[in-house]
Design a protein around this motif. Structure first.
Motif, short mmCIF file in Angstrom:
data_model
loop_
_atom_site.label_atom_id
_atom_site.label_comp_id
_atom_site.label_asym_id
_atom_site.label_seq_id
_atom_site.Cartn_x
_atom_site.Cartn_y
_atom_site.Cartn_z
N MET A 73 5.86 6.80 -13.93
CA MET A 73 5.78 7.68 -12.76
C MET A 73 6.51 7.09 -11.56
O MET A 73 6.90 7.82 -10.63
CB MET A 73 4.31 7.95 -12.40
CG MET A 73 3.58 8.81 -13.41
SD MET A 73 1.91 9.28 -12.89
CE MET A 73 2.29 10.46 -11.59
N GLY A 74 6.73 5.78 -11.58
CA GLY A 74 7.45 5.13 -10.49
C GLY A 74 8.96 5.25 -10.60
O GLY A 74 9.68 4.93 -9.65
N ILE A 75 9.44 5.72 -11.76
CA ILE A 75 10.88 5.90 -11.97
C ILE A 75 11.22 7.38 -11.81
O ILE A 75 10.55 8.23 -12.40
CB ILE A 75 11.30 5.44 -13.38
CG1 ILE A 75 10.89 3.98 -13.61
CG2 ILE A 75 12.81 5.60 -13.58
CD1 ILE A 75 11.15 3.50 -15.02
N PRO A 76 12.23 7.73 -11.02
CA PRO A 76 12.61 9.14 -10.89
C PRO A 76 12.91 9.77 -12.24
O PRO A 76 13.61 9.17 -13.07
CB PRO A 76 13.88 9.08 -10.02
CG PRO A 76 13.75 7.80 -9.26
CD PRO A 76 13.05 6.84 -10.18
N HIS A 77 12.35 10.96 -12.47
CA HIS A 77 12.50 11.62 -13.77
C HIS A 77 13.95 11.78 -14.17
O HIS A 77 14.33 11.51 -15.32
CB HIS A 77 11.83 13.00 -13.72
CG HIS A 77 10.37 12.96 -14.01
ND1 HIS A 77 9.54 14.05 -13.89
CD2 HIS A 77 9.57 11.96 -14.43
CE1 HIS A 77 8.31 13.72 -14.21
NE2 HIS A 77 8.30 12.46 -14.54
N ALA B 31 10.63 14.42 -23.37
CA ALA B 31 9.33 14.10 -23.96
C ALA B 31 8.80 12.75 -23.49
O ALA B 31 7.61 12.59 -23.24
CB ALA B 31 9.44 14.12 -25.49
N LEU B 32 9.69 11.77 -23.35
CA LEU B 32 9.26 10.42 -22.97
C LEU B 32 9.09 10.23 -21.47
O LEU B 32 8.56 9.20 -21.04
CB LEU B 32 10.26 9.39 -23.50
CG LEU B 32 10.35 9.25 -25.01
CD1 LEU B 32 11.38 8.18 -25.39
CD2 LEU B 32 8.99 8.91 -25.63
N SER B 33 9.50 11.21 -20.68
CA SER B 33 9.44 11.03 -19.23
C SER B 33 8.44 11.95 -18.53
O SER B 33 8.16 11.76 -17.35
CB SER B 33 10.83 11.25 -18.61
OG SER B 33 11.29 12.56 -18.85
#
Length: 271
Positions: A111-115, A138-140
C-alpha cells in the motif's frame, strides 16, 4: 418502492448494460479491425456515430471492443486479487502471531507503493501483454480488501459461537471456512465489485503508457494513446468518445458495488 428494491433495480440495470458491452465487444472485435481508407478521418455522423480513424476503422466498434477487453481483463485480475485478499486476510486474523505480522507488513509495504508504479514494474518484468497486466493488477490491488477482511475476522473471533466451535475441537481452518466465511462473504463480494473499476482504469493507464497490451489489440488504452497525435489536427472524436465510455463504464461498476452494498446491508438500505 423501498430503498432495497430500488437498489436491486439499479444493480440489475448496470450489470445488464456491462454484460451487453462485454458481449457486444467480443462480437464486433473482428469488425473493429476492418480498414477502409475511403472513409478515413470521418467525423461522427449517422453512419458512424463515433466517427472513423486514420485507417477508416469504425470508432464505435473499436470503442466497444476495447471496453470489452478492459472489462474482461479487469474481471480476471480483480478476481485473482480478491482471492489473494481473502486467503491472506483470513489467515492473518485466524492464525495471528507471526503470520499476522508478516501479512500486515506485506499489506503496509504494497500500500506504500503507488499502484501505477508497481503495475508498470510487474507488467514489464513479465513481458507486458495480457499476462503482465493481469498479474500486475492482481498482485497490487489486494491489500485494501485484505485489511477489511482481516478486521472482520478479528471481530468474529470474539463471538460466542466461534469460541464454542474452537472448544469443540474444530481446527482453525475448519472454523474459518465453515463459520466465518458466510459472515464475511458480503464484504468480500462488495470489495470484489468495487475493485473492478480500479483494475480497469489501471489496465487502461499502463496500456496507454505502452507497458500493457500490444498495439494490435483494440484496447481502450491503445485507442487513447494512438489518438493523442491526431488531436491537434482537430480529430477530437478519436479520444473523446472512447475516453467518455471508459469513464462511464468505471462509474457503472462503482454504482453496482454501492447498490450491492445497500442490498446486503439492511442498515444502509434506509439511509
Amino acid at each position: 418502492m423501498n430503498q432495497r428494491k430500488k437498489a436491486l433495480i439499479i444493480f440489475a440495470i448496470t450489470v445488464g448494460f456491462l454484460t451487453f458491452v462485454t458481449v457486444f465487444g467480443i462480437v464486433v472485435t473482428d469488425g473493429a479491425r476492418v480498414t477502409d481508407f475511403s472513409k478515413k478521418n470521418m467525423a461522427p455522423c449517422l453512419s458512424y456515430l463515433f466517427g472513423t480513424d486514420w485507417l477508416g476503422r469504425d470508432m464505435l466498434l473499436r470503442t466497444f471492443a476495447g471496453l470489452s477487453m478492459s472489462i474482461r481483463i479487469g474481471l480476471l485480475a480483480a478476481g485473482f486479487s480478491a482471492i489473494i485478499a481473502f486467503v491472506l486476510g483470513v489467515s492473518a486474523a485466524v492464525f495471528g502471531g507471526k503470520a499476522d505480522a508478516v501479512i500486515s507488513f506485506m499489506i503496509d509495504m504494497i500500500m506504500g507503493i503507488p499502484h501505477i508504479l508497481l503495475l508498470l514494474l510487474i507488467s514489464y518484468a513479465l513481458g507486458k501483454g495480457v499476462k503482465g497486466v493481469v498479474v500486475g493488477v492482481a498482485l497490487s490491488h489486494w491489500p485494501s480488501l485484505a485489511r477489511v477482511i482481516r478486521a472482520e475476522v478479528l471481530q468474529l473471533k470474539n463471538s460466542t459461537y466461534i469460541q464454542v466451535a474452537e472448544k469443540l475441537g474444530h481446527s482453525k481452518i475448519k472454523t474459518a471456512l465453515k463459520h466465518m466465511t458466510p459472515h464475511i462473504f458480503p464484504q468480500f463480494l462488495v470489495g470484489l465489485i468495487l475493485m473492478f473499476p480500479h483494475a480497469i482504469l489501471h489496465e487502461a493507464g499502463i496500456t496507454f503508457l505502452g507497458f500493457g497490451l500490444p498495439a494490435e489489440q483494440p484496447a481502450i488504452g491503445i485507442i487513447l494513446s494512438e489518438s493523442m497525435k491526431y488531436l491537434i489536427t482537430g480529430k477530437w472524436w478519436l479520444a473523446v468518445f472512447p475516453g467518455a465510455m471508459l469513464v462511464f463504464t468505471v462509474i457503472l461498476f462503482d454504482v453496482a458495488g454501492s447498490m450491492l452494498r445497500k442490498m446486503l446491508d439492511p442498515s444502509s438500505a434506509h439511509e
